[in-house]
Design a protein around this motif. Structure first.
Motif, short mmCIF file in Angstrom:
data_model
loop_
_atom_site.label_atom_id
_atom_site.label_comp_id
_atom_site.label_asym_id
_atom_site.label_seq_id
_atom_site.Cartn_x
_atom_site.Cartn_y
_atom_site.Cartn_z
N ASP A 1 0.84 -1.20 0.00
CA ASP A 1 0.00 0.00 0.00
C ASP A 1 0.87 1.25 0.00
O ASP A 1 1.71 1.44 0.89
CB ASP A 1 -0.91 -0.02 1.23
N ALA A 2 0.68 2.11 -0.99
CA ALA A 2 1.50 3.32 -1.12
C ALA A 2 1.34 4.25 0.08
O ALA A 2 2.28 4.96 0.45
CB ALA A 2 1.13 4.06 -2.41
N GLN A 3 0.17 4.26 0.69
CA GLN A 3 -0.07 5.17 1.81
C GLN A 3 0.52 4.63 3.12
O GLN A 3 0.72 5.39 4.06
CB GLN A 3 -1.58 5.41 1.96
N THR A 4 0.76 3.34 3.16
CA THR A 4 1.38 2.74 4.34
C THR A 4 2.91 2.80 4.26
O THR A 4 3.59 2.90 5.28
CB THR A 4 0.94 1.27 4.48
N TRP A 5 3.45 2.76 3.06
CA TRP A 5 4.89 2.67 2.85
C TRP A 5 5.69 3.76 3.58
O TRP A 5 6.72 3.46 4.21
CB TRP A 5 5.19 2.65 1.36
N ALA B 1 9.51 5.03 8.11
CA ALA B 1 9.79 5.83 9.30
C ALA B 1 10.29 4.97 10.45
O ALA B 1 10.91 5.48 11.39
CB ALA B 1 8.53 6.58 9.72
N LEU B 2 10.07 3.65 10.37
CA LEU B 2 10.54 2.75 11.42
C LEU B 2 11.99 2.32 11.22
O LEU B 2 12.56 1.64 12.07
CB LEU B 2 9.64 1.50 11.47
N GLY B 3 12.58 2.69 10.08
CA GLY B 3 13.98 2.38 9.84
C GLY B 3 14.19 1.27 8.82
O GLY B 3 13.24 0.60 8.39
N ASP C 1 4.05 5.75 15.74
CA ASP C 1 5.49 5.85 15.52
C ASP C 1 5.99 7.28 15.53
O ASP C 1 7.03 7.59 14.97
CB ASP C 1 5.88 5.17 14.21
N LEU C 2 5.24 8.19 16.15
CA LEU C 2 5.62 9.59 16.19
C LEU C 2 6.12 9.98 17.57
O LEU C 2 5.73 9.41 18.59
CB LEU C 2 4.43 10.48 15.82
N THR C 3 6.99 10.99 17.59
CA THR C 3 7.44 11.54 18.86
C THR C 3 6.31 12.35 19.49
O THR C 3 5.33 12.70 18.82
CB THR C 3 8.66 12.44 18.66
N LEU D 1 7.78 19.15 8.87
CA LEU D 1 8.54 18.54 7.79
C LEU D 1 8.80 17.06 8.07
O LEU D 1 8.75 16.23 7.16
CB LEU D 1 9.87 19.28 7.60
N SER D 2 9.07 16.73 9.32
CA SER D 2 9.28 15.33 9.69
C SER D 2 8.00 14.53 9.48
O SER D 2 8.03 13.40 8.97
CB SER D 2 9.74 15.24 11.15
N LEU D 3 6.86 15.12 9.83
CA LEU D 3 5.57 14.46 9.62
C LEU D 3 5.29 14.26 8.14
O LEU D 3 4.69 13.26 7.73
CB LEU D 3 4.46 15.29 10.26
N THR D 4 5.75 15.20 7.32
CA THR D 4 5.59 15.07 5.87
C THR D 4 6.41 13.90 5.35
O THR D 4 5.93 13.11 4.53
CB THR D 4 6.01 16.37 5.16
N ARG D 5 7.65 13.80 5.81
CA ARG D 5 8.50 12.70 5.37
C ARG D 5 7.94 11.34 5.79
O ARG D 5 8.13 10.34 5.10
CB ARG D 5 9.92 12.88 5.91
N LYS D 6 7.24 11.31 6.90
CA LYS D 6 6.65 10.06 7.39
C LYS D 6 5.28 9.78 6.77
O LYS D 6 4.69 8.73 7.04
CB LYS D 6 6.53 10.11 8.91
#
Length: 424
Positions: A22-26, A31-33, A110-112, A149-154
């Motif tokens: 799923d593209a939206q899950t990827w 983000a988990l490494g 998985d967010l701070t 920006l971090s949320l965007t990358r995730k």
């Protein structure tokens, strides 16, 4: 007894099999490494026709990657904790379900704490995000823009530009998965060689893996030749165009390498853009792309196009190296041979001094022709659609080569210095 019909069917090779994620899950997986992202792809590769249920587990991860058992188990635990897979059966032969975005809970596992705080503020409709939070506004403290920006990358937010953000899935959970189809050869080595995913894992750069899979989402051989190249959102390698000469109704154009071009808003580029920088904002994207090209997982095939715009159309391939299919390379070599017949020795020497790598003659009324490098993924599933594309490509290249060979015979039969152009 009909023994022929009772013979077991041969198992399809990894290149003949394919799977989907799923593209939206990827983005949430990445983000988990790296270990979690690689493990997720292995689990998905082992899923059935529903692209959800998988019995592949730690053993499969260690067999197809260089990840050791303890870290493979930790990766699965992280995916479970994040709500991206679910344990359906434990024990020595576990079974998992892959949870697509439309099935996931609306939690942000998985967010701070700071990212969750900023996400909540934006979810309430506060779209303009400042660099610094102050006590006299809704942001209160911290660095909201960096968190956004971090949320965007995730994958949780969408960057609208100008320090404005919105939820990536505003207002509703998606109705169904947005699938990215992938050949199993990306993951399943069949015990013969390092797979592309394992090679990327060795780079220790999860951005490279994310970009690699995202490019498959934009790879289109049904309606195009690979990744969309047209401005303003396409990816392309640009070449400088230089007029080498003219003979009758033909102009000979030469091309030398210039640079990669990408619009930051392209969906596979945006997650790698750092807008906090004043320059080289997409350096992470270009670095990741370079790894993929160095590993020969992505090819760049030079093509002549009738114009460099959103309305441009491909004319023919002009590669002079090992890029592209054999039929494309034959077109490039034939175009160069024809071009050399239309130039004087002095013009050819001058072109070589300019660093010209490719050349092709075109009718002089095509004033806006340009060369662009079209990016194409090398590992492709052996599907009927891929076979049809390859057949069409061969037919088109054959027709171009035949046309060029007719001109070569015409010009080569009685070419004299008096017929060559003397100007550029």
């Amino acid at each position: 007894m009909d023994t022929e019909n009772n013979e077991p069917k041969a198992k399809k090779t990894a290149r003949e099999r394919f799977f989907a994620i799923d593209a939206q899950t990827w983005p949430k997986v990445c983000a988990l490494g790296m270990p979690a992202a690689v493990s997720y792809l292995v689990l998905a590769c082992g899923s059935g026709g529903d692209q959800t249920t998988t019995r592949w587990s730690v053993d499969a991860i260690t067999r197809h990657t260089g990840i050791g058992r303890p870290r493979a188990k930790q990766a699965i635990d992280a995916l479970v904790k994040a709500g991206l897979i679910r344990i359906e059966r434990g024990g020595t032969r576990p079974q998992y379900s892959i949870i697509h975005a439309h099935q996931q809970k609306t939690t942000l596992p998985d967010l701070t704490d700071e990212e969750k705080r900023i996400y909540g503020i934006i979810a309430m409709g506060n779209n303009a995000v400042p660099k610094i939070g102050r006590h006299d506004n809704v942001w209160q403290y911290g660095k909201p823009y960096e968190a956004a920006l971090s949320l965007t990358r995730k994958g949780f937010l969408k960057d609208l530009g100008g320090h404005r953000f919105t939820l990536s899935e505003p207002g509703a959970v998606p109705e169904g998965p947005d699938l990215i189809w992938l050949p199993c050869s990306l993951v399943d080595s069949e015990g013969k060689h390092l797979t592309p995913v394992e090679q990327i894992r060795q780079s220790n750069n999860v951005r490279v893996l994310r970009l690699f899979i995202d490019l498959y989402h934009s790879h289109d051989l049904i309606n195009g030749l690979g990744i969309e190249w047209r401005p303003p959102t396409g990816l392309r390698y640009k070449y400088e165009r230089i007029k080498l000469g003219q003979m009758g109704e033909h102009v000979v154009w030469g091309f030398k390498p210039e640079n990669v071009e990408i619009h930051f808003a392209a969906r596979f580029c945006a997650p790698h853009v750092d807008r906090t920088k004043t320059e080289q904002q997409a350096q992470a994207f270009f670095d990741a792309l370079r790894v993929l090209t160095d590993l020969h997982l992505v090819d760049v095939i030079p093509h002549l196009v009738d114009n460099y715009s959103e309305h441009g159309e491909e004319m023919w391939p002009i590669p002079m190296k090992d890029d592209g299919e054999e039929c494309e390379r034959l077109v490039g070599l034939t175009a160069a041979k024809l071009a050399s017949l239309m130039l004087t020795p002095g013009q050819i020497e001058w072109a070589n001094a300019q660093g010209i790598e490719m050349a092709s003659p075109v009718k002089k009324h095509m004033a806006d022709v340009q060369a662009v490098g079209i990016y194409r993924l090398r590992h492709r599933p052996h599907t009927e659609a891929t076979k049809a594309w390859f057949s069409d490509l061969n037919d088109q290249c054959r027709a171009v080569v035949e046309r060029f060979n007719e001109l070569i015979a015409e010009f080569g039969a009685d070419a004299t210095s008096s017929k060559h152009a003397t100007s550029r």
